[in-house]
Scaffold this active site. Structure first.
Site, PDB file in Angstrom:
ATOM      1  CB  CYS A 114      -0.950  -0.011   1.191  1.00 55.43           C
ATOM      2  SG  CYS A 114      -2.025  -1.467   1.221  1.00 55.43           S
ATOM      3  CG  HIS A 251      -3.247   3.007   2.092  1.00 61.22           C
ATOM      4  ND1 HIS A 251      -3.918   2.645   0.947  1.00 61.22           N
ATOM      5  CD2 HIS A 251      -3.358   1.935   2.935  1.00 61.22           C
ATOM      6  CE1 HIS A 251      -4.418   1.428   1.088  1.00 61.22           C
ATOM      7  NE2 HIS A 251      -4.092   0.983   2.285  1.00 61.22           N
ATOM      8  CG  ASN A 281      -7.216  -1.073   1.282  1.00 55.87           C
ATOM      9  OD1 ASN A 281      -6.414  -0.851   0.380  1.00 55.87           O
ATOM     10  ND2 ASN A 281      -6.825  -1.388   2.508  1.00 55.87           N
TER      11      ASN A 281
END
Length: 327
Positions: A114, A251, A281
């Site tokens: 990520c 993020h 996500n």
């Protein structure tokens, strides 16, 4: 060393198929209310059977070229952040080179989960500022739906697919990059992983299904402890105060996590740009998708200062303070 690199263009892409919370409620024991309360996510985009990381990346780059009227023929390096490449090799970056017929360019994929997009930007800035390169494509592209266990309600509610691309080029007069800060806690890697060849980590046996495995509680604790302190360090490196930031772009892991990070760092949640509500996500792709939303909503303006912070599997993290100026 003073940066000599500027972000000059952006492009994004998400697949057409939507997976809503109500759709997930038909697959596992969950509900729209339960998911929103714990994550803030309303839906996510899902790649089709014939859509892969390279497909999404190419469409994001096409969007970049169309929006900016920028030429790609003189790109001299391609960096792709992904954890879901089409193949072990060749790289997604090499597939991009082939598709756009860019004659003279380097091409690599990087694996920082990520945090991949901020790592890619950091490398592009370093390579251009050093004088080794002039024009670099930095791409984040993920098809997490292909490695998500849709029988595990704690993880399948989170992840979606998408891609984003930035063009970074030499500009000594108007650079974008002001400061960076990074760190790694490899011992925490066991809290979020996907197996490949090895079936053990830190001597412990792993779930070898090939699907993502996450201990959300441990990742949450690590992120909400590590990122606020790292943001303070990053601001000191830039000789800035948090009040001078226009936007915080973390993020987009989980809205509750972002709320905690904002609370501990003193950055107002109203100043955080995220992409998890409509897209879930999307790992490395979440930051460029959030920036695109900020641009579409006319929040981000030229001259604004943005603090980008990628964090996740590794466990690894990297933050950047940039000045937004696409002129």
């Amino acid at each position: 060393m003073t940066s000599k690199a500027r972000i000059s263009a952006i492009g994004t892409y998400v697949p057409e198929k939507r997976l809503t919370n109500n759709d997930l409620a038909k697959m596992v024991d969950t509900s729209d209310e339960w998911i929103i309360q714990r994550t803030g996510i309303k839906e996510r985009r899902i790649a089709g059977e014939e859509e892969f990381a390279s497909t999404l990346a190419i469409k994001a780059i096409e969007n970049l070229a169309a929006n900016s009227n920028q030429s790609l023929h003189d790109v001299d390096f391609i960096i792709v952040a992904t954890t879901t490449a089409d193949y072990g090799f060749p790289s997604v970056a090499a597939q991009i080179q082939s598709h756009f017929k860019i004659e003279q360019t380097g091409a690599i994929d990087l694996s920082a989960a990520c945090a991949g997009f901020t790592y890619g930007l950091h490398l592009a800035n370093s390579m251009i500022t050093s004088g080794m390169h002039k024009k670099i494509l930095v791409v984040a592209t993920e098809t997490l739906s292909k490695v998500t266990d849709y029988t595990d309600r704690t993880t399948c509610i989170l992840f979606g697919d998408g891609a984003g691309a930035f063009l970074v080029e030499y500009d000594e007069e108007n650079p974008s990059f002001l400061a960076s800060h990074m760190g790694t806690n490899g011992e925490g890697g066991i809290h979020i992983y996907r197996t490949a060849l090895s079936e053990k980590m830190n001597g412990e046996p792993l779930n070898n299904s090939g699907k993502m495995v996450q201990n959300g509680r441990e990742v949450y604790k690590w992120a909400t402890r590590t990122i606020p302190a790292s943001m303070d360090t990053l601001l000191k490196k830039a000789n800035m105060k948090k009040e001078q930031l226009d936007w915080f772009v973390p993020h987009s892991a989980n809205l509750r996590m972002i709320e905690s990070i904002c609370d501990k760092s003193g950055v107002p949640i109203e100043n955080a740009l995220t992409s998890m509500v409509p897209y879930g996500n999307t790992s490395s792709s979440s930051i460029p998708l959030a920036i695109q939303i900020g641009l579409d909503e006319q929040k981000i303006k030229n001259g604004d200062h943005l603090l980008l912070y990628g964090f996740g599997g590794g466990l690894t993290h990297l933050g950047l303070i940039i000045k937004w100026n696409l002129v």
